[in-house]
Design a protein around this motif. Structure first.
Motif, PDB file in Angstrom:
ATOM      1  N   LYS A 161     -43.177 -18.601 -24.817  1.00 33.04           N
ATOM      2  CA  LYS A 161     -42.450 -18.801 -23.563  1.00 33.04           C
ATOM      3  C   LYS A 161     -43.390 -18.675 -22.380  1.00 33.04           C
ATOM      4  CE  LYS A 161     -40.825 -14.057 -22.712  1.00 33.04           C
ATOM      5  NZ  LYS A 161     -39.638 -13.232 -22.429  1.00 33.04           N
ATOM      6  N   THR A 162     -43.003 -19.318 -21.298  1.00 32.83           N
ATOM      7  CA  THR A 162     -43.755 -19.264 -20.059  1.00 32.83           C
ATOM      8  C   THR A 162     -42.787 -19.044 -18.910  1.00 32.83           C
ATOM      9  OG1 THR A 162     -45.326 -20.481 -18.662  1.00 32.83           O
ATOM     10  CG2 THR A 162     -43.643 -21.780 -19.768  1.00 32.83           C
ATOM     11  N   GLY A 163     -43.237 -18.425 -17.836  1.00 30.94           N
ATOM     12  CA  GLY A 163     -42.345 -18.135 -16.712  1.00 30.94           C
ATOM     13  C   GLY A 163     -41.528 -16.883 -16.969  1.00 30.94           C
ATOM     14  N   ALA A 164     -40.644 -16.573 -16.008  1.00 37.64           N
ATOM     15  CA  ALA A 164     -39.817 -15.367 -16.126  1.00 37.64           C
ATOM     16  C   ALA A 164     -38.444 -15.629 -15.514  1.00 37.64           C
ATOM     17  CB  ALA A 164     -40.496 -14.200 -15.410  1.00 37.64           C
ATOM     18  N   ASN A 165     -37.480 -14.793 -16.005  1.00 38.15           N
ATOM     19  CA  ASN A 165     -36.100 -14.865 -15.503  1.00 38.15           C
ATOM     20  C   ASN A 165     -35.556 -16.286 -15.606  1.00 38.15           C
ATOM     21  OD1 ASN A 165     -36.252 -12.085 -14.907  1.00 38.15           O
ATOM     22  ND2 ASN A 165     -37.281 -12.542 -12.954  1.00 38.15           N
ATOM     23  N   ARG A 166     -34.974 -16.813 -14.533  1.00 36.90           N
ATOM     24  CA  ARG A 166     -34.353 -18.135 -14.638  1.00 36.90           C
ATOM     25  C   ARG A 166     -35.373 -19.274 -14.703  1.00 36.90           C
ATOM     26  NH1 ARG A 166     -33.146 -20.711  -9.526  1.00 36.90           N
ATOM     27  NH2 ARG A 166     -33.979 -19.563  -7.744  1.00 36.90           N
ATOM     28  N   TYR A 167     -36.662 -18.946 -14.518  1.00 37.98           N
ATOM     29  CA  TYR A 167     -37.710 -19.963 -14.623  1.00 37.98           C
ATOM     30  C   TYR A 167     -38.366 -19.971 -16.010  1.00 37.98           C
ATOM     31  CZ  TYR A 167     -37.238 -20.026  -9.553  1.00 37.98           C
ATOM     32  OH  TYR A 167     -36.738 -20.136  -8.292  1.00 37.98           O
ATOM     33  N   THR A 168     -37.845 -19.153 -16.920  1.00 37.78           N
ATOM     34  CA  THR A 168     -38.397 -19.088 -18.269  1.00 37.78           C
ATOM     35  C   THR A 168     -38.189 -20.410 -19.009  1.00 37.78           C
ATOM     36  OG1 THR A 168     -38.004 -16.706 -18.443  1.00 37.78           O
ATOM     37  CG2 THR A 168     -38.279 -17.922 -20.509  1.00 37.78           C
ATOM     38  N   GLN A 181     -40.732 -28.535 -23.581  1.00 36.86           N
ATOM     39  CA  GLN A 181     -40.413 -27.225 -23.027  1.00 36.86           C
ATOM     40  C   GLN A 181     -38.945 -27.235 -22.629  1.00 36.86           C
ATOM     41  OE1 GLN A 181     -43.338 -25.235 -20.395  1.00 36.86           O
ATOM     42  NE2 GLN A 181     -44.455 -27.170 -20.445  1.00 36.86           N
ATOM     43  N   ALA A 182     -38.238 -26.145 -22.897  1.00 29.38           N
ATOM     44  CA  ALA A 182     -36.799 -26.123 -22.638  1.00 29.38           C
ATOM     45  C   ALA A 182     -36.391 -24.811 -21.998  1.00 29.38           C
ATOM     46  CB  ALA A 182     -36.023 -26.334 -23.946  1.00 29.38           C
ATOM     47  N   SER A 183     -35.507 -24.912 -21.011  1.00 28.22           N
ATOM     48  CA  SER A 183     -34.943 -23.717 -20.375  1.00 28.22           C
ATOM     49  C   SER A 183     -33.729 -23.259 -21.178  1.00 28.22           C
ATOM     50  CB  SER A 183     -34.520 -24.043 -18.945  1.00 28.22           C
ATOM     51  OG  SER A 183     -33.469 -25.011 -18.958  1.00 28.22           O
ATOM     52  N   PHE A 184     -33.260 -22.041 -20.888  1.00 24.31           N
ATOM     53  CA  PHE A 184     -32.067 -21.551 -21.586  1.00 24.31           C
ATOM     54  C   PHE A 184     -30.865 -22.448 -21.280  1.00 24.31           C
ATOM     55  CE2 PHE A 184     -28.210 -19.047 -22.049  1.00 24.31           C
ATOM     56  CZ  PHE A 184     -28.380 -18.560 -23.347  1.00 24.31           C
ATOM     57  N   ARG A 185     -30.799 -22.928 -20.048  1.00 24.79           N
ATOM     58  CA  ARG A 185     -29.671 -23.796 -19.673  1.00 24.79           C
ATOM     59  C   ARG A 185     -29.658 -25.057 -20.549  1.00 24.79           C
ATOM     60  NH1 ARG A 185     -29.073 -28.155 -16.611  1.00 24.79           N
ATOM     61  NH2 ARG A 185     -31.244 -28.047 -15.874  1.00 24.79           N
ATOM     62  N   GLN A 186     -30.817 -25.618 -20.851  1.00 28.35           N
ATOM     63  CA  GLN A 186     -30.881 -26.820 -21.683  1.00 28.35           C
ATOM     64  C   GLN A 186     -30.529 -26.535 -23.139  1.00 28.35           C
ATOM     65  OE1 GLN A 186     -34.983 -27.625 -20.333  1.00 28.35           O
ATOM     66  NE2 GLN A 186     -34.310 -29.711 -19.834  1.00 28.35           N
ATOM     67  N   LEU A 187     -30.660 -25.278 -23.545  1.00 24.38           N
ATOM     68  CA  LEU A 187     -30.377 -24.911 -24.933  1.00 24.38           C
ATOM     69  C   LEU A 187     -29.001 -24.293 -25.117  1.00 24.38           C
ATOM     70  CD1 LEU A 187     -33.814 -23.183 -25.721  1.00 24.38           C
ATOM     71  CD2 LEU A 187     -33.106 -25.470 -26.461  1.00 24.38           C
TER      72      LEU A 187
END
Length: 364
Positions: A349-356, A318-324
């Motif tokens: 995707k799972t979560g929302a906003n900065r927790y996506t 699982q990867a956040s936008f920051r990691q990508l």
């Protein structure tokens, strides 16, 4: 089967409930006899590898409910498992070895005196086009090489068992890793047994098993005796060599009649592996088992714009936008790529906003 067309990816996964149209062949019927049941004249125990017979006795004692007597003679044992039979065509009613006994446990020179073209070959290469092989096992009379079918099976299985690692795959929800090593090994052993017991040993071509980085290809002489659909769904089988087949099944080294193909495809579906390729004609049968997850295959064929993101998410689970974000020219560009991949069901995707967080979407 995966097909990329005009930038759009179409997923088609074969299962026992939904078969590709190309696999729905008509049932094939055969009228030829079972060569392995024929009796041999003028053969003695000197024509057999006694160590291989004793190893099979040990396998049978370990894996089955057969009552193996340690002091039982080899002739008595072979008769009990159907490999020595009474010749009822003459009044002498002489006990003789079957051709199955010779193929399974014979010395190489004795086998080739009856089956002139007998040769089993296993090679390991990185890629099919490589000139040199990494490892090889072949039947011959040379010291240390297998003489017969049973010895070849044990040599090759030891190689496969050591070379297949506990590689990971991802779960159906795309969020966790699962160990698929044991599942792949079950599939390979069943495919190996299937190739050996259904080969036409009277043919002038040979069994060849080739292991590469991403797949293993098993080719044996002889057409499949059931349709591809029947092989996948299970429930029916016509053994070309019923006595050889029985030897493997009796020691729990292969599945009972009609269930081997279904077990292979069920296990592959369970672990989300790429579906096997089967091709059979009048001369030979070729079976390709893929050693890579379906998601890895998808990574090879998707649009180049999506591949870096796909591989990064696959690596991280699982990867956040920051990691990508380092993969993209800008935040706008990154979010555009991710939205397109979500729309194409490449990602979930799972979560929302900065927790996506994004994960690989397993095709249904």
């Amino acid at each position: 089967m995966l097909k990329a067309d005009s930038g759009n990816l179409e997923y088609k996964i074969a299962s026992k409930n939904r078969l590709p149209k190309s696999l729905a062949d008509p049932v094939i019927t055969f009228t030829d006899t079972d060569i392995d049941s024929e009796l041999l004249d003028n053969f003695t125990l000197e024509d057999f590898n006694l160590a291989d017979i004793r190893r099979y006795q040990a396998d049978l004692a370990t894996n089955s409910s057969d009552n193996i007597e340690p002091d039982e003679s080899i002739e008595s044992f072979l008769e009990r498992v159907g490999l020595i039979q009474t010749d009822r065509s003459t009044s002498e009613r002489t006990k003789k070895f079957t051709k199955a006994a010779l193929l399974l446990f014979g010395n190489y020179e004795a086998i080739t005196s009856v089956f002139r073209y007998f040769f089993l070959d296993f090679i390991v290469k990185h890629q099919p086009e490589d000139v040199d092989y990494i490892d090889r096992v072949k039947t011959s009379s040379e010291l240390g090489e297998p003489n017969n079918i049973y010895s070849f099976f044990n040599h090759v299985w030891d190689k496969l068992d050591s070379r297949v690692t506990n590689a990971f795959n991802i779960s159906t929800d795309g969020k966790t890793r699962i160990d698929m090593g044991s599942g792949v090994k079950r599939v390979l052993r069943e495919a190996l047994v299937n190739s050996l017991v259904h080969a036409d040993y009277a043919d002038d071509s040979q069994i060849k098993i080739s292991m590469y980085d991403k797949f293993i290809e098993l080719t044996n002489p002889g057409e499949m005796r059931v349709s591809t659909q029947s092989f996948i769904v299970g429930g029916s089988s016509i053994a070309r060599n019923p006595k050889i087949f029985n030897v493997f099944v009796r020691a729990k080294l292969g599945e009972h009649t009609g269930s081997g193909g279904r077990r292979i495809f069920d296990t592959i579906t369970q672990f989300n592996l790429r579906q096997p390729d089967i091709k059979s004609d009048i001369s030979k049968t070729t079976f390709v088992i893929w050693l890579v997850p379906l998601v890895t295959t998808i990574a090879d064929v998707i649009d180049d714009r999506y591949r870096p993101t796909y591989l990064k998410v696959l690596d991280l689970e699982q990867a956040s936008f920051r990691q990508l974000s380092q993969l993209y020219e800008s935040s706008y560009h990154g979010h555009k790529i991710l939205k397109e991949m979500l729309d194409k069901d490449l990602l979930g995707k799972t979560g929302a906003n900065r927790y996506t967080k994004y994960y690989i979407k397993i095709p249904k």
